[in-house]
Design a protein around this motif. Structure first.
Motif: not given
Ligand code: MG
Length: 269
Positions: A107-109, A170-172, A177-179, A201-205, A234-236
């Motif tokens: 998980g990444d946030a 952001g990334h898969g 962790l990063h795809e 995915l992780a969306l992280e403006p 900010y990321e989820n």
């Molecule tokens: Mg991330």
């Protein structure tokens, strides 16, 4: 290649997401002037381990990242290294970016917190990064294009006069962790990868008060704004399910397309 997750894998991603999110409940009350970023990092690591997970960021990359959290203050955009010599001050904005690995999935946030009396200009920046996420996530539906998310984020951020960082995305996310694919915070509607059920995915403006140009500090990790004006992040992590996005790292706010959904209260309020 993009790894689509099965229903059972997404159940494991939910556990990793919950472990990741548990950090924020622990760390938020400690965001006070005088605490060191090393102390914050210790809280993050202890919380991740208490959830039965391991910190995704610890030892990551080259040079190996020495913390369990990236803690980035004011003009630092991302990848700030925790330090016993770095202390929060009244008026700082501080982003805490964390990852947790459990049952083979990450998980990444990230959240950006206001420490004490933060000026209205910086509070508004923090709020905008959060808003950009919650607007962008509404586009994360099977059949849409990834550019629909990116363009939504960019339009909101630039409508407020802020910059969108280009070099960091952001990334898969999943077993790694990063795809693939990258999830940019700028782009064009109708372009890019078509979103499918099972994508995670992780969306992280990552947004800036001034120029979006960046610099890498000599520690090899910390990335700052070239003009040294403030930045917010900010990321989820989320999964795309048949009926829309499912946010994995923000308990109570999993379903942003649900009728009557309202996003979490802003950390800047
Ligand atoms: Mg991330």
């Amino acid at each position: 290649m993009i790894y689509l997750k099965s229903e059972s894998e997404i159940e494991l991603m939910k556990i990793a997401g919950a472990a990741t999110a548990s950090v924020f409940a622990a760390v938020e009350p400690q965001i006070k002037p005088g605490i060191s970023t090393a102390e914050l990092n210790e809280i993050v690591e202890a919380t991740i381990r208490a959830a039965g997970a391991t910190p995704s960021f610890l030892g990551y990359g080259d040079p190996p990242f020495s913390g369990s959290a990236c803690i980035s203050i004011n003009e630092e955009i991302v990848h700030g290294l925790p330090s016993t010599k770095r202390f929060l001050a009244d008026g700082d904005i501080v982003s805490i970016d964390v990852g947790a690995y459990i049952n083979g999935f990450h998980g990444d946030a990230c959240r950006t917190y206001c420490c004490g009396n933060v000026c209205p200009e910086h509070r508004a920046l923090v709020k905008c990064a959060e808003e950009a996420f919650w607007l962008g996530i509404r586009e994360a539906r099977a059949g849409q294009r990834i550019g629909d998310i990116s363009a939504t984020v960019q339009e909101h951020v630039e409508s407020k006069g802020y910059g969108v960082v280009r070099e960091l995305t952001g990334h898969g996310i999943g077993r790694n962790l990063h795809e693939s694919p990258d999830l940019l915070n700028y782009g064009r509607r109708g372009r890019g990868v078509r979103l499918e059920e099972g994508m995670c995915l992780a969306l992280e403006p990552m947004i800036t008060l001034g120029t979006h140009q960046i610099r890498l500090l000599s520690d090899g990790w910390t990335i700052i704004t070239a003009d040294r004006k403030a930045s917010a992040h900010y990321e989820n992590s989320f999964a795309i399910l048949a009926d829309g996005p499912y946010v994995l790292t923000c308990p109570g706010y999993e379903r942003p397309l649900a009728d009557g959904f309202t996003p979490p209260p802003s950390l800047a309020d």
